[in-house]
Write a protein that holds these residues in place. Structure first.
Motif, PDB file in Angstrom:
ATOM      1  N   THR A 167       0.819  -1.208   0.000  1.00 57.95           N
ATOM      2  CA  THR A 167       0.000   0.000   0.000  1.00 57.95           C
ATOM      3  C   THR A 167       0.856   1.262   0.000  1.00 57.95           C
ATOM      4  O   THR A 167       1.885   1.310   0.691  1.00 57.95           O
ATOM      5  CB  THR A 167      -0.948   0.027   1.236  1.00 57.95           C
ATOM      6  N   PRO A 168       0.435   2.280  -0.711  1.00 58.40           N
ATOM      7  CA  PRO A 168       1.166   3.561  -0.671  1.00 58.40           C
ATOM      8  C   PRO A 168       1.247   4.119   0.756  1.00 58.40           C
ATOM      9  O   PRO A 168       2.193   4.839   1.082  1.00 58.40           O
ATOM     10  CB  PRO A 168       0.324   4.478  -1.566  1.00 58.40           C
ATOM     11  N   ASP A 169       0.287   3.762   1.616  1.00 50.64           N
ATOM     12  CA  ASP A 169       0.312   4.271   3.001  1.00 50.64           C
ATOM     13  C   ASP A 169       1.564   3.817   3.763  1.00 50.64           C
ATOM     14  O   ASP A 169       1.949   4.430   4.754  1.00 50.64           O
ATOM     15  CB  ASP A 169      -0.926   3.802   3.779  1.00 50.64           C
ATOM     16  N   ALA A 170       2.178   2.731   3.304  1.00 51.72           N
ATOM     17  CA  ALA A 170       3.371   2.221   3.997  1.00 51.72           C
ATOM     18  C   ALA A 170       4.578   3.118   3.777  1.00 51.72           C
ATOM     19  O   ALA A 170       5.505   3.124   4.585  1.00 51.72           O
ATOM     20  CB  ALA A 170       3.672   0.801   3.523  1.00 51.72           C
ATOM     21  N   VAL A 171       4.556   3.877   2.679  1.00 55.04           N
ATOM     22  CA  VAL A 171       5.781   4.613   2.311  1.00 55.04           C
ATOM     23  C   VAL A 171       5.547   6.111   2.087  1.00 55.04           C
ATOM     24  O   VAL A 171       6.311   6.754   1.391  1.00 55.04           O
ATOM     25  CB  VAL A 171       6.416   3.996   1.041  1.00 55.04           C
ATOM     26  N   ARG A 172       4.478   6.648   2.680  1.00 52.98           N
ATOM     27  CA  ARG A 172       4.264   8.097   2.546  1.00 52.98           C
ATOM     28  C   ARG A 172       5.338   8.847   3.331  1.00 52.98           C
ATOM     29  O   ARG A 172       5.967   8.291   4.233  1.00 52.98           O
ATOM     30  CB  ARG A 172       2.888   8.480   3.097  1.00 52.98           C
ATOM     31  N   ASP A 173       5.507  10.141   3.023  1.00 58.53           N
ATOM     32  CA  ASP A 173       6.479  10.961   3.758  1.00 58.53           C
ATOM     33  C   ASP A 173       6.151  10.971   5.242  1.00 58.53           C
ATOM     34  O   ASP A 173       7.033  11.074   6.088  1.00 58.53           O
ATOM     35  CB  ASP A 173       6.448  12.413   3.257  1.00 58.53           C
ATOM     36  N   THR A 174       4.843  10.871   5.538  1.00 61.08           N
ATOM     37  CA  THR A 174       4.396  10.942   6.936  1.00 61.08           C
ATOM     38  C   THR A 174       4.430   9.577   7.626  1.00 61.08           C
ATOM     39  O   THR A 174       4.128   9.485   8.815  1.00 61.08           O
ATOM     40  CB  THR A 174       2.938  11.446   6.986  1.00 61.08           C
ATOM     41  N   SER A 175       4.756   8.491   6.895  1.00 62.49           N
ATOM     42  CA  SER A 175       4.673   7.142   7.470  1.00 62.49           C
ATOM     43  C   SER A 175       5.928   6.798   8.247  1.00 62.49           C
ATOM     44  O   SER A 175       7.039   6.986   7.754  1.00 62.49           O
ATOM     45  CB  SER A 175       4.484   6.109   6.357  1.00 62.49           C
ATOM     46  N   THR A 176       5.741   6.276   9.461  1.00 62.06           N
ATOM     47  CA  THR A 176       6.905   5.805  10.212  1.00 62.06           C
ATOM     48  C   THR A 176       6.655   4.376  10.667  1.00 62.06           C
ATOM     49  O   THR A 176       5.612   4.065  11.244  1.00 62.06           O
ATOM     50  CB  THR A 176       7.192   6.682  11.455  1.00 62.06           C
ATOM     51  N   PHE A 177       7.626   3.525  10.379  1.00 61.71           N
ATOM     52  CA  PHE A 177       7.533   2.103  10.710  1.00 61.71           C
ATOM     53  C   PHE A 177       8.234   1.854  12.031  1.00 61.71           C
ATOM     54  O   PHE A 177       9.364   2.313  12.235  1.00 61.71           O
ATOM     55  CB  PHE A 177       8.196   1.293   9.585  1.00 61.71           C
ATOM     56  N   ASP A 178       7.560   1.151  12.942  1.00 57.34           N
ATOM     57  CA  ASP A 178       8.170   0.813  14.226  1.00 57.34           C
ATOM     58  C   ASP A 178       8.577  -0.666  14.193  1.00 57.34           C
ATOM     59  O   ASP A 178       7.711  -1.551  14.246  1.00 57.34           O
ATOM     60  CB  ASP A 178       7.157   1.072  15.349  1.00 57.34           C
ATOM     61  N   PRO A 179       9.871  -0.968  14.097  1.00 57.56           N
ATOM     62  CA  PRO A 179      10.289  -2.372  13.997  1.00 57.56           C
ATOM     63  C   PRO A 179       9.948  -3.183  15.240  1.00 57.56           C
ATOM     64  O   PRO A 179       9.802  -4.405  15.157  1.00 57.56           O
ATOM     65  CB  PRO A 179      11.810  -2.284  13.804  1.00 57.56           C
ATOM     66  N   ALA A 180       9.775  -2.539  16.375  1.00 58.19           N
ATOM     67  CA  ALA A 180       9.462  -3.271  17.607  1.00 58.19           C
ATOM     68  C   ALA A 180       8.053  -3.858  17.567  1.00 58.19           C
ATOM     69  O   ALA A 180       7.802  -4.924  18.139  1.00 58.19           O
ATOM     70  CB  ALA A 180       9.614  -2.345  18.813  1.00 58.19           C
ATOM     71  N   THR A 181       7.130  -3.172  16.902  1.00 56.38           N
ATOM     72  CA  THR A 181       5.737  -3.633  16.866  1.00 56.38           C
ATOM     73  C   THR A 181       5.310  -4.107  15.478  1.00 56.38           C
ATOM     74  O   THR A 181       4.300  -4.802  15.340  1.00 56.38           O
ATOM     75  CB  THR A 181       4.771  -2.492  17.266  1.00 56.38           C
ATOM     76  N   GLY A 182       6.044  -3.687  14.448  1.00 48.83           N
ATOM     77  CA  GLY A 182       5.645  -3.980  13.072  1.00 48.83           C
ATOM     78  C   GLY A 182       4.563  -3.023  12.583  1.00 48.83           C
ATOM     79  O   GLY A 182       4.085  -3.148  11.452  1.00 48.83           O
TER      80      GLY A 182
END
Ligand SMILES: C[S@@+](CC[C@H](N)C(=O)[O-])C[C@H]1O[C@@H](n2cnc3c(N)ncnc32)[C@H](O)[C@@H]1O
Length: 222
Positions: free
Chosen positions: A134-149
């Protein structure tokens, strides 16, 4: 007027085995649209539909009462991330469309194990989650937390104003692995695009297509 057709909902309804009597739907919303269709023309079915959202429980309960199908549908406040208040081998079919992606990766194994526990041997679990494509995964505003996924993002399109959201975006292999690890057999896994809705009544449809992963899993007969 928005087109309320949903590919994933059609697949989830079509996958209900012929002789199903007790169906469990986790994360009910969209005014119980799918659950009302599960009951329609099938007086032998009883459907328990749950959500953690109190407003959702009230809204769907009102819709169900208005439909005259209250005898077949039970709407309950329940968290799929917590131990479930049902005995083992209870349900014939479990419908989990667009709900398991709210759970962080450390809570998902226990939740899937609970769904397997309450499903009858030979029973099927239908899962749809948002895809990592999904584009939502890589928007400028998107931040991925590796601890929770989980990915924190702002949805700029679906609602009238930008809305802050958090989801675990899954790959087809990833969500299939969670289900296999819990002991499910994967009957089919597929990915496709669908236009989602931003409200319970499906009046606000996203302008863009979203990427979904669908898995139909079976609890093996021991
Ligand atoms: C996007 S809606 C999809 C619902 C519905 N299954 C459908 O196909 O239209 C997600 C629903 O899941 C509920 N939900 C979120 N987290 C949940 C949890 N941990 N347990 C149960 N329901 C949850 C939300 O409140 C919301 O009603």
């Amino acid at each position: 007027m928005a087109d309320t057709f949903s590919i994933s909902e059609e697949h989830g309804l079509a996958a209900i085995p012929e002789n199903s009597k007790l169906i469990y739907s986790v994360g009910v919303s969209t005014a119980g649209a799918a659950e009302l269709r599960m009951a329609d023309g099938h007086p032998e079915r009883h459907i328990i539909a749950t959500t953690i959202d109190e407003a959702g429980v009230q809204h769907v309960t009102e819709r169900v009462q208005a439909s005259g199908n209250s005898g077949q549908l039970e709407i309950k406040l329940e968290d799929v991330g917590k131990p479930l208040p049902y005995p083992e081998n209870h349900f014939d079919y479990i419908y989990a469309r667009l709900v398991l992606h709210y759970l962080p990766k450390q809570d998902l194994p226990a939740a899937v194990a609970e769904l397997k526990r309450v499903l009858k041997p030979g029973g099927k679990l239908f899962v749809v989650v948002r895809s990592d494509k999904t584009p939502d995964a890589v928007r400028d505003t998107s931040t991925f937390d590796p601890a929770t996924g989980l990915t924190d993002y702002i949805d700029p399109y679906t609602h009238k104003v930008p809305v802050h959201k958090k989801r675990m975006f899954h790959s087809q292999g990833g969500i299939s692995q969670f289900l296999s690890d819990a002991g499910f057999a994967i009957e089919r896994a597929t990915s496709y695009e669908e236009r989602l809705f931003g409200d319970f009544n499906r009046t606000i449809q996203a302008e863009h297509f979203d990427n979904l992963v669908e898995v139909l899993a079976v609890k093996p007969v021991a």
